[in-house]
Design a protein around this motif. Structure first.
Motif, short mmCIF file in Angstrom:
data_model
loop_
_atom_site.label_atom_id
_atom_site.label_comp_id
_atom_site.label_asym_id
_atom_site.label_seq_id
_atom_site.Cartn_x
_atom_site.Cartn_y
_atom_site.Cartn_z
N LYS A 2 0.84 -1.20 0.00
CA LYS A 2 0.00 0.00 0.00
C LYS A 2 0.87 1.26 0.00
O LYS A 2 0.63 2.20 -0.75
N ARG A 3 1.91 1.22 0.83
CA ARG A 3 2.81 2.38 0.90
C ARG A 3 3.54 2.59 -0.43
O ARG A 3 3.97 3.71 -0.72
N ALA A 4 3.68 1.51 -1.20
CA ALA A 4 4.36 1.64 -2.50
C ALA A 4 3.38 2.04 -3.59
O ALA A 4 3.73 2.06 -4.78
N GLY A 5 2.15 2.33 -3.22
CA GLY A 5 1.19 2.85 -4.19
C GLY A 5 0.31 1.82 -4.84
O GLY A 5 -0.45 2.13 -5.76
N ALA A 6 0.37 0.57 -4.39
CA ALA A 6 -0.50 -0.45 -4.97
C ALA A 6 -1.89 -0.35 -4.36
O ALA A 6 -2.06 0.15 -3.25
N GLU A 7 -2.85 -0.85 -5.10
CA GLU A 7 -4.21 -0.95 -4.57
C GLU A 7 -4.41 -2.39 -4.11
O GLU A 7 -4.48 -3.30 -4.93
N VAL A 8 -4.49 -2.58 -2.79
CA VAL A 8 -4.67 -3.94 -2.28
C VAL A 8 -6.16 -4.23 -2.27
O VAL A 8 -6.90 -3.72 -1.43
N SER A 9 -6.61 -5.04 -3.20
CA SER A 9 -8.05 -5.30 -3.36
C SER A 9 -8.60 -6.18 -2.25
O SER A 9 -9.76 -6.08 -1.88
N LEU A 10 -7.76 -7.08 -1.74
CA LEU A 10 -8.24 -8.02 -0.74
C LEU A 10 -7.08 -8.66 -0.01
O LEU A 10 -6.05 -8.95 -0.62
N ILE A 11 -7.27 -8.86 1.29
CA ILE A 11 -6.38 -9.74 2.03
C ILE A 11 -7.23 -10.94 2.45
O ILE A 11 -8.20 -10.78 3.21
N ALA A 12 -6.90 -12.10 1.94
CA ALA A 12 -7.67 -13.32 2.23
C ALA A 12 -6.89 -14.16 3.21
O ALA A 12 -5.85 -14.73 2.86
N GLU A 13 -7.36 -14.23 4.43
CA GLU A 13 -6.70 -15.01 5.49
C GLU A 13 -7.47 -16.32 5.65
O GLU A 13 -8.68 -16.33 5.88
N GLN A 14 -6.75 -17.45 5.55
CA GLN A 14 -7.45 -18.74 5.59
C GLN A 14 -7.97 -19.04 6.99
O GLN A 14 -8.97 -19.75 7.14
N ALA A 15 -7.31 -18.54 8.03
CA ALA A 15 -7.76 -18.85 9.39
C ALA A 15 -9.17 -18.30 9.59
O ALA A 15 -9.52 -17.24 9.08
N GLN A 16 -9.95 -19.06 10.33
CA GLN A 16 -11.32 -18.63 10.56
C GLN A 16 -11.36 -17.55 11.64
O GLN A 16 -10.43 -17.41 12.43
N GLY A 17 -12.45 -16.81 11.62
CA GLY A 17 -12.61 -15.68 12.54
C GLY A 17 -12.32 -16.04 13.99
O GLY A 17 -11.62 -15.31 14.70
N ALA A 18 -12.84 -17.18 14.41
CA ALA A 18 -12.67 -17.56 15.82
C ALA A 18 -11.20 -17.77 16.16
O ALA A 18 -10.72 -17.35 17.23
N ALA A 19 -10.48 -18.42 15.24
CA ALA A 19 -9.04 -18.66 15.47
C ALA A 19 -8.29 -17.33 15.54
O ALA A 19 -7.38 -17.15 16.36
N LEU A 20 -8.68 -16.40 14.69
CA LEU A 20 -8.01 -15.09 14.69
C LEU A 20 -8.28 -14.35 16.00
O LEU A 20 -7.41 -13.70 16.56
N MET A 21 -9.53 -14.45 16.47
CA MET A 21 -9.86 -13.81 17.75
C MET A 21 -8.99 -14.38 18.86
O MET A 21 -8.47 -13.64 19.69
N ARG A 22 -8.86 -15.70 18.86
CA ARG A 22 -8.07 -16.34 19.91
C ARG A 22 -6.63 -15.85 19.83
O ARG A 22 -5.99 -15.57 20.83
N PHE A 23 -6.10 -15.73 18.62
CA PHE A 23 -4.74 -15.24 18.45
C PHE A 23 -4.65 -13.80 18.96
O PHE A 23 -3.72 -13.45 19.71
N ALA A 24 -5.61 -12.99 18.58
CA ALA A 24 -5.59 -11.58 18.99
C ALA A 24 -5.62 -11.46 20.52
O ALA A 24 -4.90 -10.66 21.10
N ILE A 25 -6.46 -12.28 21.14
CA ILE A 25 -6.56 -12.25 22.60
C ILE A 25 -5.23 -12.66 23.23
O ILE A 25 -4.78 -12.06 24.20
N SER A 26 -4.61 -13.68 22.66
CA SER A 26 -3.37 -14.14 23.27
C SER A 26 -2.25 -13.12 23.09
O SER A 26 -1.24 -13.16 23.78
N LEU A 27 -2.43 -12.17 22.18
CA LEU A 27 -1.42 -11.14 21.98
C LEU A 27 -1.32 -10.18 23.16
O LEU A 27 -0.36 -9.43 23.28
N ARG A 28 -2.33 -10.22 24.03
CA ARG A 28 -2.28 -9.29 25.17
C ARG A 28 -1.07 -9.55 26.06
O ARG A 28 -0.62 -8.68 26.78
N SER A 29 -0.52 -10.77 25.99
CA SER A 29 0.70 -11.04 26.75
C SER A 29 1.94 -10.46 26.07
O SER A 29 3.05 -10.55 26.60
#
Lengths: 390, 80, 411
Positions: free
Chosen positions: C152-179
Motif C-alpha cells: 500500500k505504501r508503495a502505491g499499490a491498490e490492495v483489493s483483498l487480504i484473504a486469510e485462511q484462518a477462521q474468525g474464531a481462530a483469529l480472535m483467539r490469536f488476537a486475545i493471546s497477543l495481550r501477553s
C-alpha cells in the motif's frame, strides 16, 4: 502384507529389486516361472540409483567384453519399447586420448571391438573438436563408438519391474530377508519364512549380509550433476585410462567420465575408493575428480553443480560379476558383483541366469562369471579387498 | 538515477540500486524464463530460494535475478 | 580465511550476533548471500539503525553475495564468493539463516505475477514498481498484513487480504497477543494503516487464472466464491526455518528448527543458532537471540546471559502462538488437482507424485526435488500433501561453480 509360511511361494525368489534383480525377474517371468521379488527398501534404491547409467562396452578382459557387449545389444534392441522417462539417449561414446600412446590404445580397441561386431572409428584432433567443441583442443583424438548410449536407471528399473509384474511376478515391498538357506527357504525380519525352488541374491553390496563369505566389497564412487547446459557435451566422454582405474585392486583413483543427460544436465564422474564406506562426500577426492575433468574440458569449471552424491559399486576381486549358483549350493543363486557395469550388463546377466535356471543353453559362456571360480577365505573386516585364491 | 540494461535485446531504463528481478518484473516483459515443460515463469519467492528468476546475465547462465543489483550495460537473456 | 566466530546470515539475528561478538573483541566473519545486509525484513533499507558503522569495524570481515556451499570438514565452510571460493575456518559458528516462506501449490500458481506474499513484499522492497497496480494477498499469518502495508505504501491498490484462518481462530490469536504488548502495538499500527483494505478471514485462493500471465484470482471467501482481477497475487502460508546448513553440519533438528540449549548451542558443540533457525518468532526474537548467541559463542558477558535467556522464553511462547493459530487448513490442501504442478523445477504434477509412497522413490522416478532449488520449494508442500519428510541434505547447499567444488582439496 502377511506372506504365506512353509509353502512354496514361487519358482524363483529374487532378493533385491535393483536393475539386476528387476531384469532377472522379467527374464524369468517371460519363461513362465513364478517369480517373487523381495525388496527391503525401494526398487532401484541402491547402486542403480547412484550410478551414471552408461551403456558402454568395456574390454578389460574377454569375459567383460562379452557380457557388456551382449548387454549393450540387448538394450539397443529394446530402446523403442522403453518409456521416454527412461531417457535412452543414443549419444555414443568418445574414448578420449591424451597422448600418442593412448591413440595407439584407441586403435587397439577399435580392432578389438571390430572383432566383436561393435562399430567404432578413431578420430583425430580436428574431427574430435568438431564432435565436441568443449573438449580441450590439445587432445590428439579419440575412439568414437557411435552405438553406445546412456539411460536413466531408476526409471528403466521400474519399467523392467512393471514388465515382470505384468507377466505374473509379485513384488513384495518392505520385505527384509534376514537369512537364506540352501533348502530354498528365506527367513524374513517379521519371522515368516518363504520357500522357492531357487533363491537369487541380487542385493548388490548388501548381498554380504546374507552370505558373509562373498568376495564382494563396496567400491565408493562420487558424482556431480550440473544445471542445464544443453549441447555442452554431446557424447558420453571417457578417458582411455578409465579401465585401468576400474580394474585397480587397491587405493583411490579418479578417471574422466562425463555424460550429457537428456535433461541437458551434465553428469560428471568418476572416482573409486575401497576404504571409505561413509555416505559423505570425500572432498579431496571430489576435487581430484573435478580437476581431472577440467583438464579434458576446461569450460566445465564455470558450470554450476547442483548436487553431488555417493554410491557403492559391488566389486569382486576380478571385477566380473557373480552369476550362477552360490559355491557349494543347490538352490541359492547369485546375481551380483557387477562393479560399474550393472546397468550395461543387467539384461545380459538376467538372460544368462534365467536360461541356466530354465535349463536352456545360455547365449554366453557362463564360466567366467561362475561364483565357484573363487575359493573362499573368510574376508577380513574391511580395509583391504578380501584375499581369494583362484 | 537510472541504469540502462538490455533484456532480450530490448533496452530498459531502470532505477539504480534495485535488483534485476525487480527491474524485469516491473517494466513489462514479465516472463523471466521457460520451465522444463515450456511454461513462462517469473520471480516467485523473492528471496533466492525458488530459482524461478534465473536468467543469463552477460553470457553466464542460471543467475538468480533477485540477488543481483542492476548494472549499467548488463545484457540479460531468458532461459529455457 | 580464519574467524573466531563466523556468522551465517546478515539479517536481524546475524547482525545482532556479529555486534555482540565484536563487543567481546572477537574476530568475526559475517556472511550473507544477498548483496546487502538486512535479510528479508530489513531488505532495501539504506541504513539500518545501530549497524551502519559496524561494517567498518576492524574486527569484522563482511562477505556479501557469499554462499555457503559445503562443510568439507569440522570447523570449516566452503564459500562461493564473487571473488572466488574461500575455505573459512572458524572456532565458533552462529547459524542465523532465517526462514523462507511456506509456498503451497494451487491451480495457476506458476503464472508470472503470482508470488509468495513475503515474496511480493521482498520484490517491492528490492525496487519493483507496483504503483497503481491491483494486488491480492492471500494465505495466512501476520506476514500478510506486513506485506499489504508495504504494498500500500508503495502505491499499490490492495483489493483483498484473504486469510485462511477462521474468525474464531483469529480472535483467539488476537486475545493471546495481550501477553505481548509490543506485538499488539505492531498489530494495531498495521491494522490502522490498512483501514479500508478488505480483510476476509476464512478465505483462501482456489485458483489463479490468466494467459501467460496473471489476470485474476478465484477466492473462496467464507461461503462465497469471489473472482477478482488483479496484476499481482501474493500467497504465503507463514514461514519455515532454513535448516539445510544445520542438517549438513549434523545439528539435531526438532520438528522444523534447530534443537538448542539455553545458550543457543546446537547439538554440535561449537555451533550456535539464532533467530528463525530456532523457531519462527519474528524480528524481536531474532535480535535477542543474535545477541545471546553472540555473547555465548564469544564466552563473555556471562552475567548478562540469564536475563537474555528469560527474555527469550517470552519470544519462544510467541513463536508457539504462530504455529498453533495459523496451521494449513485441509481445504487448502484439497485445492491441489492432478494437473497442479508441485515441483516447479522439474514440472512434476500432483497426479504423478501422489502415486508414490515415499519421498525418495518419488524423487528418483519423477525428478521431484532434483532441480536447482534442491527441494526447498517442494519439500514442505510434499510434507503437507503426502506426509513425506525429507531430512537428507547433499552438497552443494546452493548451486556452485564446479571450480568452487574442486577447491576443497585439503580440508
Amino acid at each position: 502384507m502377511r506372506l504365506t509360511t512353509q509353502s512354496t511361494t514361487a519358482d524363483v525368489l529374487i532378493i533385491g529389486a535393483g536393475i539386476v534383480g528387476s531384469a532377472l525377474a522379467e527374464s524369468c517371468a517371460r519363461r513362465g516361472l513364478r517369480v517373487a521379488i523381495l525388496e527391503k527398501d525401494i526398487p532401484a534404491g541402491g547402486a542403480t540409483a547412484a550410478g551414471m547409467g552408461h551403456l558402454v562396452v568395456l574390454d578389460g578382459n574377454p569375459a567383460e567384453l562379452a557380457l557388456s557387449n551382449d548387454g549393450l545389444q540387448r538394450w539397443r534392441t529394446r530402446q523403442s519399447q522403453m518409456p521416454g522417462a527412461a531417457e535412452y539417449t543414443a549419444c555414443g561414446t568418445l574414448w578420449v586420448a591424451r597422448s600418442d600412446a593412448e591413440m595407439a590404445e584407441a586403435e587397439r580397441k577399435r580392432a578389438q571391438y571390430a572383432e566383436h561386431g561393435l562399430a567404432s572409428e578413431v578420430v583425430g584432433s580436428q574431427a574430435l573438436h568438431e564432435l565436441e567443441p568443449n573438449l580441450s583442443p590439445e587432445l590428439p583424438g579419440a575412439l568414437h563408438v557411435p552405438n553406445e548410449a546412456v539411460i536413466y536407471p531408476p526409471v528403466a528399473c521400474h519399467w523392467l519391474l512393471q514388465n515382470a509384474i505384468a507377466l505374473g511376478a509379485t513384488l513384495y515391498r518392505n520385505t527384509h530377508v534376514v537369512t537364506v538357506e540352501d533348502d530354498g527357504g528365506v527367513l524374513l525380519a517379521d519371522g515368516s519364512v518363504l520357500r522357492a525352488e531357487r533363491v537369487v541374491i541380487a542385493a548388490g553390496c548388501q548381498s554380504v549380509e546374507l552370505l558373509p563369505d562373498l568376495p564382494l566389497v563396496p567400491r565408493k564412487g562420487q558424482l556431480v550433476i550440473t544445471e542445464r547446459y544443453p549441447q555442452f557435451v554431446r557424447h558420453q566422454l571417457v578417458e582411455l585410462g578409465y579401465i585401468q582405474s576400474a580394474h585397480d585392486q587397491s587405493g583411490d583413483s579418479v578417471a574422466f567420465n562425463v555424460q550429457p543427460r537428456a535433461t541437458g544436465q551434465i553428469l560428471i564422474g568418476s572416482s573409486r575408493q575401497y576404504d571409505d564406506t561413509s555416505r559423505e562426500i570425500d572432498w579431496p577426492l571430489l576435487s581430484k575428480m573435478l580437476a581431472r575433468a577440467f583438464l579434458f574440458a576446461p569450460g566445465l569449471e564455470n558450470l554450476q553443480g547442483i548436487r553431488s552424491w555417493c554410491g557403492f559399486r559391488p566389486a569382486t576381486p576380478d571385477k566380473l560379476p557373480l552369476l550362477g549358483k552360490a559355491p557349494g549350493c543347490e538352490r541359492i543363486w547369485l546375481a551380483t558383483g557387477h562393479e560399474g557395469l550393472g546397468i550395461t550388463t543387467a539384461l545380459a546377466s538376467a538372460e544368462l541366469l534365467a536360461a541356466m535356471m530354465a535349463g536352456e543353453a545360455p547365449s554366453l559362456d557362463p564360466g567366467p562369471y561362475d561364483p565357484s571360480r573363487f575359493v573362499y577365505v573368510k574376508p577380513m573386516r574391511s580395509t583391504t579387498p578380501p584375499k581369494v585364491m583362484q | 538515477m537510472t541504469v540502462r540494461l538490455l533484456f532480450e535485446n530490448q533496452a530498459l531504463e531502470v532505477q539504480e540500486g534495485i535488483t534485476l528481478a525487480a527491474a524485469l518484473a516491473g517494466t513489462g516483459p514479465i516472463g523471466f524464463r521457460y520451465s522444463v515443460s515450456g511454461e513462462p515463469r517469473a520471480a516467485f519467492c523473492g528471496m533466492g530460494t525458488c530459482f524461478e528468476c534465473r536468467v543469463t546475465v552477460d553470457g553466464i547462465a542460471h543467475q538468480r535475478a533477485c540477488q543481483i543489483i542492476v548494472r549499467d550495460g548488463m545484457e540479460v537473456r531468458r532461459e529455457g | 580465511m580464519k574467524a573466531d566466530i563466523a556468522v551465517i546470515g546478515a539479517g536481524p539475528g546475524g547482525l545482532a550476533a556479529a555486534a555482540a561478538a565484536l563487543s567481546c573483541k572477537r574476530q568475526v566473519v559475517l556472511i550473507d548471500d544477498n548483496p546487502g545486509i538486512g535479510g528479508q525484513i530489513w531488505r532495501g533499507i539504506p541504513s539500518i539503525a545501530g549497524y551502519s558503522t559496524m561494517l567498518n569495524h576492524p574486527g569484522l570481515r563482511y562477505l556479501p553475495s557469499a554462499r555457503v556451499v559445503a562443510a568439507p570438514a569440522g570447523g570449516q565452510l566452503l564459500l562461493e564468493t564473487p571473488n572466488g571460493p574461500i575455505i573459512l575456518r572458524y572456532a565458533r559458528l552462529i547459524v542465523a539463516t532465517g526462514a523462507r516462506e511456506f509456498l503451497f501449490p494451487f491451480p495457476g500458481w506458476t503464472l508470472p505475477g503470482v508470488m509468495g506474499a513475503g515474496g511480493l513484499q521482498a520484490m517491492v522492497k528490492s525496487g519493483m514498481c507496483v504503483s497503481g497496480q491491483r494486488v491480492v494477498l492471500a494465505g495466512t499469518g501476520p506476514l500478510l498484513l506486513a506485506a499489504a502495508d508495504t504494498l500500500k505504501r508503495a502505491g499499490a491498490e490492495v483489493s483483498l487480504i484473504a486469510e485462511q484462518a477462521q474468525g474464531a481462530a483469529l480472535m483467539r490469536f488476537a486475545i493471546s497477543l495481550r501477553s505481548f504488548p509490543s506485538k499488539l502495538k505492531q498489530a494495531g499500527h498495521l491494522l490502522w494503516s490498512l483501514r479500508g483494505t478488505p480483510y476476509h478471514p476464512d478465505s483462501y485462493v482456489t485458483s489463479a487464472f490468466g494467459h501467460d500471465r496473471l489476470h485474476g484470482v478465484h477466492v473462496q471467501s467464507g461461503s462465497k466464491p469471489v473472482k477478482i482481477h488483479c496484476d499481482w497475487l501474493g500467497v504465503g502460508y507463514g514461514l519455515k526455518p532454513n535448516t539445510e546448513l544445520l542438517l549438513t553440519l549434523g545439528c539435531a533438528i526438532d520438528g522444523d528448527h534447530a534443537e538448542v540449549d539455553d545458550h543457543l548451542r546446537t547439538s554440535v558443540p561449537e555451533i550456535y543458532a539464532a533467530g528463525e533457525s530456532t523457531g519462527v518468532g519474528g524480528l524481536d526474537k531474532a535480535s535477542l537471540e543474535g545477541q545471546l548467541a553472540g555473547l555465548a559463542a564469544a564466552e563473555c558477558a556471562i552475567a548478562a546471559l540469564p536475563a537474555l535467556i528469560r527474555q527469550r522464553d517470552r519470544h519462544m511462547r510467541f513463536a508457539g502462538l504462530l504455529t498453533r493459530h495459523f496451521a494449513l487448513r485441509p481445504e487448502i490442501i484439497s485445492q491441489v488437482t492432478d494437473n497442479t504442478i508441485v515441483c516447479r523445477c522439474e514440472d512434476v504434477t500432483h497426479g504423478r507424485l501422489s502415486t508414490f509412497g515415499n519421498w525418495r522413490e518419488a524423487k528418483l522416478q519423477t525428478r521431484c526435488g532434483m532441480g536447482p532449488c534442491q527441494g526447498r520449494l517442494c519439500a514442505s508442500a510434499c510434507e503437507s500433501l503426502y506426509g513425506w519428510r525429507n531430512t537428507i541434505s547433499r552438497p552443494p547447499l546452493q548451486p556452485a561453480k564446479l571450480a568452487t567444488l574442486a577447491s576443497a582439496t585439503n580440508p
